[in-house]
Scaffold this motif. Structure first.
Motif, PDB file in Angstrom:
ATOM      1  N   ILE A 182      68.854  38.015  10.448  1.00  0.00           N
ATOM      2  CA  ILE A 182      69.187  39.214   9.454  1.00  0.00           C
ATOM      3  C   ILE A 182      68.442  40.569   9.730  1.00  0.00           C
ATOM      4  N   GLY A 183      69.109  41.472   9.760  1.00  0.00           N
ATOM      5  CA  GLY A 183      68.592  42.996  10.076  1.00  0.00           C
ATOM      6  C   GLY A 183      67.699  43.287   8.953  1.00  0.00           C
ATOM      7  N   GLN A 184      66.650  44.053   9.380  1.00  0.00           N
ATOM      8  CA  GLN A 184      65.242  44.190   8.608  1.00  0.00           C
ATOM      9  C   GLN A 184      65.593  44.961   7.317  1.00  0.00           C
ATOM     10  N   GLU A 185      66.319  45.691   7.343  1.00  0.00           N
ATOM     11  CA  GLU A 185      66.725  46.574   6.049  1.00  0.00           C
ATOM     12  C   GLU A 185      67.362  45.740   5.028  1.00  0.00           C
ATOM     13  N   TYR A 186      67.809  44.489   5.508  1.00  0.00           N
ATOM     14  CA  TYR A 186      68.404  43.401   4.461  1.00  0.00           C
ATOM     15  C   TYR A 186      67.496  42.187   4.135  1.00  0.00           C
ATOM     16  N   TRP A 187      66.125  42.221   4.687  1.00  0.00           N
ATOM     17  CA  TRP A 187      65.432  41.282   4.477  1.00  0.00           C
ATOM     18  C   TRP A 187      64.990  41.176   2.977  1.00  0.00           C
ATOM     19  N   GLY A 188      64.678  39.964   2.530  1.00  0.00           N
ATOM     20  CA  GLY A 188      64.167  39.541   1.303  1.00  0.00           C
ATOM     21  C   GLY A 188      65.385  39.822   0.091  1.00  0.00           C
ATOM     22  N   GLN A 189      66.587  39.787   0.446  1.00  0.00           N
ATOM     23  CA  GLN A 189      67.740  39.883  -0.351  1.00  0.00           C
ATOM     24  C   GLN A 189      68.535  38.523  -0.509  1.00  0.00           C
ATOM     25  N   GLY A 190      68.124  37.507  -0.059  1.00  0.00           N
ATOM     26  CA  GLY A 190      68.710  36.019  -0.337  1.00  0.00           C
ATOM     27  C   GLY A 190      69.912  36.128   1.010  1.00  0.00           C
ATOM     28  N   PHE A 191      70.135  36.789   1.928  1.00  0.00           N
ATOM     29  CA  PHE A 191      71.073  36.612   2.709  1.00  0.00           C
ATOM     30  C   PHE A 191      71.041  35.375   3.814  1.00  0.00           C
ATOM     31  N   ASN A 192      69.733  34.975   3.948  1.00  0.00           N
ATOM     32  CA  ASN A 192      69.415  33.785   4.943  1.00  0.00           C
ATOM     33  C   ASN A 192      69.776  32.575   4.094  1.00  0.00           C
ATOM     34  N   GLU A 193      69.584  32.320   2.933  1.00  0.00           N
ATOM     35  CA  GLU A 193      70.033  31.088   2.371  1.00  0.00           C
ATOM     36  C   GLU A 193      71.433  31.044   2.173  1.00  0.00           C
ATOM     37  N   ALA A 194      72.075  32.337   1.454  1.00  0.00           N
ATOM     38  CA  ALA A 194      73.361  32.074   1.352  1.00  0.00           C
ATOM     39  C   ALA A 194      74.537  32.140   2.721  1.00  0.00           C
ATOM     40  N   SER A 195      73.793  32.672   3.736  1.00  0.00           N
ATOM     41  CA  SER A 195      74.728  32.387   4.919  1.00  0.00           C
ATOM     42  C   SER A 195      74.349  30.853   5.476  1.00  0.00           C
ATOM     43  N   LYS A 196      73.273  30.439   5.121  1.00  0.00           N
ATOM     44  CA  LYS A 196      72.743  29.131   5.847  1.00  0.00           C
ATOM     45  C   LYS A 196      73.884  28.093   4.965  1.00  0.00           C
ATOM     46  N   VAL A 197      73.989  28.489   3.639  1.00  0.00           N
ATOM     47  CA  VAL A 197      74.983  27.478   2.628  1.00  0.00           C
ATOM     48  C   VAL A 197      76.344  27.372   3.597  1.00  0.00           C
ATOM     49  N   GLU A 198      76.909  28.580   3.646  1.00  0.00           N
ATOM     50  CA  GLU A 198      78.045  28.771   4.226  1.00  0.00           C
ATOM     51  C   GLU A 198      78.148  28.083   5.799  1.00  0.00           C
ATOM     52  N   MET A 199      77.347  28.344   6.439  1.00  0.00           N
ATOM     53  CA  MET A 199      77.409  27.928   7.890  1.00  0.00           C
ATOM     54  C   MET A 199      77.267  26.111   7.515  1.00  0.00           C
ATOM     55  N   LEU A 200      76.480  25.777   6.623  1.00  0.00           N
ATOM     56  CA  LEU A 200      76.141  24.299   6.658  1.00  0.00           C
ATOM     57  C   LEU A 200      77.684  23.506   6.049  1.00  0.00           C
ATOM     58  N   LYS A 201      78.259  24.155   5.175  1.00  0.00           N
ATOM     59  CA  LYS A 201      79.561  23.871   4.739  1.00  0.00           C
ATOM     60  C   LYS A 201      80.599  23.459   6.007  1.00  0.00           C
ATOM     61  N   ILE A 202      80.540  24.543   6.746  1.00  0.00           N
ATOM     62  CA  ILE A 202      81.326  24.317   8.082  1.00  0.00           C
ATOM     63  C   ILE A 202      80.875  23.267   8.955  1.00  0.00           C
ATOM     64  N   ALA A 203      79.492  23.078   9.050  1.00  0.00           N
ATOM     65  CA  ALA A 203      78.975  22.046   9.821  1.00  0.00           C
ATOM     66  C   ALA A 203      79.217  20.608   9.238  1.00  0.00           C
ATOM     67  N   PHE A 204      79.023  20.452   8.177  1.00  0.00           N
ATOM     68  CA  PHE A 204      79.251  19.047   7.369  1.00  0.00           C
ATOM     69  C   PHE A 204      80.712  18.892   7.084  1.00  0.00           C
ATOM     70  N   GLU A 205      81.440  19.786   6.423  1.00  0.00           N
ATOM     71  CA  GLU A 205      82.646  19.546   5.934  1.00  0.00           C
ATOM     72  C   GLU A 205      83.820  19.494   7.114  1.00  0.00           C
ATOM     73  N   GLU A 206      83.603  20.570   7.704  1.00  0.00           N
ATOM     74  CA  GLU A 206      84.801  20.843   8.892  1.00  0.00           C
ATOM     75  C   GLU A 206      84.430  20.153  10.022  1.00  0.00           C
ATOM     76  N   LEU A 207      83.281  20.314  10.735  1.00  0.00           N
ATOM     77  CA  LEU A 207      83.009  19.632  11.858  1.00  0.00           C
ATOM     78  C   LEU A 207      82.573  18.240  11.692  1.00  0.00           C
ATOM     79  N   GLY A 208      82.121  17.677  10.848  1.00  0.00           N
ATOM     80  CA  GLY A 208      81.925  16.355  10.248  1.00  0.00           C
ATOM     81  C   GLY A 208      80.470  15.988  10.895  1.00  0.00           C
ATOM     82  N   LEU A 209      79.635  16.885  10.938  1.00  0.00           N
ATOM     83  CA  LEU A 209      78.237  16.658  11.669  1.00  0.00           C
ATOM     84  C   LEU A 209      77.249  16.016  10.651  1.00  0.00           C
ATOM     85  N   SER A 210      76.095  15.469  10.915  1.00  0.00           N
ATOM     86  CA  SER A 210      75.121  14.825   9.977  1.00  0.00           C
ATOM     87  C   SER A 210      73.925  15.383  10.143  1.00  0.00           C
ATOM     88  N   ASN A 211      73.599  16.147  11.174  1.00  0.00           N
ATOM     89  CA  ASN A 211      72.159  16.713  11.276  1.00  0.00           C
ATOM     90  C   ASN A 211      72.538  18.375  11.725  1.00  0.00           C
TER      91      ASN A 211
END
Length: 186
Positions: free
Chosen positions: A90-119
């Motif tokens: 995350i760009g420094q000017e956006y640190w501490g605003q919740g973008f890490n967690e929000a982006s992880k949730v969206e990427m993990l949806k891709i990993a687990f739901e679309e790609l069928g991964l486990s870990n």
């Protein structure tokens, strides 16, 4: 939770990616050499090619105003092991605003739901305390799984050429987290 939109890399994003990743606090944490805009364009084109080959899912993170705030990737996708690694900055000017967690949730949806991964593994250099702290805040991560996944840990340290910690997002933990969010929203 913060709302983000993940979009595919395009050349139009490269100038902002270059600017955000050139800030010393970001550049040093990522271990990037001094680069140029042309280097960033080459990187963006490379990850798009890797996506076509099925080994990577690179995404640009946009905030609620469609401003680029960082990048996130699923990489080293291994269909046989049903696993991959995730990386986010995350760009420094956006640190501490919740973008890490929000982006992880969206990427993990891709990993687990679309790609069928486990870990989905998340590592950090031991010297990168900021990254470790950001990962530790996530309610759906299993921390310090180096002993449970020694081959993944060794591969990470070989890639980074220095000591690292290894964490993992597991499908069942993530699904339980999403279910708890649905209960809270009702």
């Amino acid at each position: 939770m913060k709302k983000v939109k993940l979009v595919a890399h395009e050349d139009e994003f490269c100038e902002k990616i270059f600017r955000l990743s050139s800030v010393p606090a970001v550049k040093d944490a990522l271990g990037l050499p001094d680069g140029t805009l042309d280097d960033t364009i080459r990187f963006s084109r490379l990850v798009r090619e890797e996506e076509k080959s099925g080994t990577r899912v690179p995404r640009v993170i946009l905030n609620e105003h469609n401003q680029l705030v960082g990048l996130t990737d699923l990489m080293f996708i291994d269909d046989a092991k049903k696993s991959c690694h995730i990386g986010t900055w995350i760009g420094q000017e956006y640190w501490g605003q919740g973008f890490n967690e929000a982006s992880k949730v969206e990427m993990l949806k891709i990993a687990f739901e679309e790609l069928g991964l486990s870990n989905v593994f998340a590592g950090a250099r031991t010297v990168n305390i900021r990254s470790q702290k950001a990962q530790e805040k996530l309610p759906f991560i299993s921390l310090h799984v180096e002993a449970e996944f020694p081959e993944e840990h060794q591969a990470l340290e070989n890639k980074e050429k220095q000591p690292c910690v290894l964490h993992v997002f597991q499908k069942e933990d993530f699904e339980a987290y999403l279910a708890s969010l649905n209960i809270k929203e009702e």
